[in-house]
Design a protein around this motif. Structure first.
Motif, mmCIF file in Angstrom:
data_model
loop_
_atom_site.group_PDB
_atom_site.id
_atom_site.type_symbol
_atom_site.label_atom_id
_atom_site.label_comp_id
_atom_site.label_asym_id
_atom_site.label_seq_id
_atom_site.Cartn_x
_atom_site.Cartn_y
_atom_site.Cartn_z
ATOM 1 N N ARG A 22 3.106 22.671 6.529
ATOM 2 C CA ARG A 22 2.446 22.485 7.880
ATOM 3 C C ARG A 22 1.878 21.079 8.040
ATOM 4 N NH1 ARG A 22 -2.673 24.376 8.181
ATOM 5 N NH2 ARG A 22 -3.349 24.130 6.000
ATOM 6 N N PHE A 23 1.782 20.198 6.960
ATOM 7 C CA PHE A 23 1.455 18.774 7.473
ATOM 8 C C PHE A 23 2.467 17.723 6.851
ATOM 9 C CE2 PHE A 23 -3.508 18.977 6.902
ATOM 10 C CZ PHE A 23 -3.475 19.939 8.054
ATOM 11 N N THR A 24 2.618 17.115 7.465
ATOM 12 C CA THR A 24 3.945 16.074 7.220
ATOM 13 C C THR A 24 3.353 14.592 7.402
ATOM 14 O OG1 THR A 24 5.521 17.305 8.033
ATOM 15 C CG2 THR A 24 6.100 15.073 8.036
ATOM 16 N N ALA A 25 3.269 13.730 6.380
ATOM 17 C CA ALA A 25 2.861 12.390 6.074
ATOM 18 C C ALA A 25 4.174 11.452 6.485
ATOM 19 C CB ALA A 25 2.446 12.132 5.043
ATOM 20 N N SER A 26 3.975 10.462 7.424
ATOM 21 C CA SER A 26 5.051 9.537 7.697
ATOM 22 C C SER A 26 4.534 8.191 7.825
ATOM 23 C CB SER A 26 5.807 10.077 8.866
ATOM 24 O OG SER A 26 5.075 9.872 9.955
ATOM 25 N N ARG A 27 5.297 7.064 7.973
ATOM 26 C CA ARG A 27 4.791 5.771 8.032
ATOM 27 C C ARG A 27 5.935 5.061 8.880
ATOM 28 N NH1 ARG A 27 3.496 3.506 2.454
ATOM 29 N NH2 ARG A 27 3.240 1.512 3.369
ATOM 30 N N ASP A 28 5.308 4.247 9.538
ATOM 31 C CA ASP A 28 6.374 3.098 10.324
ATOM 32 C C ASP A 28 5.899 1.793 10.112
ATOM 33 O OD1 ASP A 28 7.376 1.453 12.301
ATOM 34 O OD2 ASP A 28 7.276 2.890 13.761
ATOM 35 N N SER A 38 3.946 6.932 -0.451
ATOM 36 C CA SER A 38 4.314 5.622 -0.988
ATOM 37 C C SER A 38 5.141 4.725 -0.076
ATOM 38 C CB SER A 38 5.304 6.143 -2.115
ATOM 39 O OG SER A 38 6.436 6.107 -1.995
ATOM 40 N N LEU A 39 4.953 3.596 -0.683
ATOM 41 C CA LEU A 39 5.609 2.548 0.267
ATOM 42 C C LEU A 39 7.126 2.810 0.296
ATOM 43 C CD1 LEU A 39 5.376 -0.175 1.634
ATOM 44 C CD2 LEU A 39 5.948 -1.467 -0.614
ATOM 45 N N GLY A 40 7.596 3.369 -0.663
ATOM 46 C CA GLY A 40 9.213 3.792 -0.552
ATOM 47 C C GLY A 40 9.364 5.091 0.059
ATOM 48 N N GLY A 41 8.175 5.683 0.374
ATOM 49 C CA GLY A 41 8.510 7.044 1.122
ATOM 50 C C GLY A 41 8.529 8.298 0.715
ATOM 51 N N ASN A 91 0.916 -1.243 -0.055
ATOM 52 C CA ASN A 91 -0.013 0.066 -0.151
ATOM 53 C C ASN A 91 0.853 1.213 -0.096
ATOM 54 O OD1 ASN A 91 -3.267 0.143 0.703
ATOM 55 N ND2 ASN A 91 -2.474 -2.088 0.946
ATOM 56 N N ALA A 92 0.383 2.214 -0.724
ATOM 57 C CA ALA A 92 0.565 3.627 -0.614
ATOM 58 C C ALA A 92 -0.598 4.112 0.222
ATOM 59 C CB ALA A 92 0.492 4.446 -1.939
ATOM 60 N N ILE A 93 -0.431 5.018 1.132
ATOM 61 C CA ILE A 93 -1.459 5.525 2.040
ATOM 62 C C ILE A 93 -1.887 7.035 1.507
ATOM 63 C CG2 ILE A 93 -1.893 6.008 4.613
ATOM 64 C CD1 ILE A 93 -1.855 3.037 3.950
ATOM 65 N N TYR A 153 -11.372 13.500 8.135
ATOM 66 C CA TYR A 153 -10.091 12.858 7.826
ATOM 67 C C TYR A 153 -10.205 11.522 7.591
ATOM 68 C CZ TYR A 153 -7.883 17.693 8.060
ATOM 69 O OH TYR A 153 -7.389 18.883 7.896
ATOM 70 N N TYR A 154 -9.913 11.013 6.378
ATOM 71 C CA TYR A 154 -9.931 9.436 5.872
ATOM 72 C C TYR A 154 -8.738 9.166 5.597
ATOM 73 C CZ TYR A 154 -14.832 10.277 5.914
ATOM 74 O OH TYR A 154 -16.346 10.697 6.062
ATOM 75 N N CYS A 155 -8.062 7.989 5.974
ATOM 76 C CA CYS A 155 -6.862 7.413 5.320
ATOM 77 C C CYS A 155 -7.184 6.348 4.453
ATOM 78 C CB CYS A 155 -5.892 6.728 6.088
ATOM 79 S SG CYS A 155 -6.561 5.315 7.087
ATOM 80 N N SER A 156 -6.559 6.130 3.143
ATOM 81 C CA SER A 156 -7.167 5.133 2.312
ATOM 82 C C SER A 156 -5.707 4.660 1.864
ATOM 83 C CB SER A 156 -7.872 5.806 1.007
ATOM 84 O OG SER A 156 -6.796 6.521 0.048
ATOM 85 N N GLY A 157 -5.743 3.100 1.515
ATOM 86 C CA GLY A 157 -4.752 2.752 0.948
ATOM 87 C C GLY A 157 -4.830 2.045 -0.579
ATOM 88 N N GLY A 158 -3.620 1.678 -1.215
ATOM 89 C CA GLY A 158 -3.841 1.309 -2.842
ATOM 90 C C GLY A 158 -2.646 0.651 -2.845
ATOM 91 N N SER A 159 -2.580 -0.108 -4.077
ATOM 92 C CA SER A 159 -1.302 -0.671 -4.558
ATOM 93 C C SER A 159 -0.209 0.369 -4.956
ATOM 94 C CB SER A 159 -1.639 -1.765 -5.567
ATOM 95 O OG SER A 159 -2.253 -1.121 -6.571
ATOM 96 N N ALA A 160 -0.600 1.462 -5.308
ATOM 97 C CA ALA A 160 0.178 2.516 -5.847
ATOM 98 C C ALA A 160 -0.353 3.876 -5.310
ATOM 99 C CB ALA A 160 0.206 2.441 -7.196
#
Length: 115
Positions: free
Chosen positions: A64-70, A50-53, A30-32, A91-98
């Motif tokens: 102002r906003f920063t997206a990150s993932r662990d 993305s999965l790669g950051g 997933n990309a988020i 606010y919603y999050c969604s995931g996909g293959s790209a």
């Protein structure tokens, strides 16, 4: 499945951090994305990672906003600083293959910014 948490009521200028927890079976594909829907308005994409950051931000939230993932915790985050009343919405999050594929959605979390 995706589950958002972290919404709430904050004064203008304040900060919130949203979390989007994904089940292990989804995470590696997933990309988020982070979307928001203000009252009476269409849902809009505000950030993505993305999965790669690689990241994307809407002009209205850049700086102002920063997206990150662990990946170890199967969780993505949206750090929101210098919040404005116009950031109010669900606010919603969604995931996909790209990036820009919105296959799985969370239930949403309310963010309210008071002036």
């Amino acid at each position: 499945q995706l589950v958002e948490t972290g919404g709430g009521l904050v004064q203008a200028g304040g900060s919130l951090r949203l979390s989007c927890a994904a089940s292990t079976s989804l995470w590696g594909l997933n990309a988020i994305h982070w979307h928001r829907q203000a009252p009476g308005k269409q849902r809009e994409l505000v950030a993505a990672i993305s999965l790669g950051g690689s990241t994307f931000y809407a002009d209205s939230v850049k700086g102002r906003f920063t997206a990150s993932r662990d990946n170890g915790k199967n969780t993505a985050y949206l750090q929101m600083n210098s919040l404005k009343p116009e950031d109010t919405g669900v606010y919603y999050c969604s995931g996909g293959s790209a990036l820009y594929e919105y296959t799985n959605w969370g239930q949403g979390t309310q963010v309210t910014v008071s002036s």
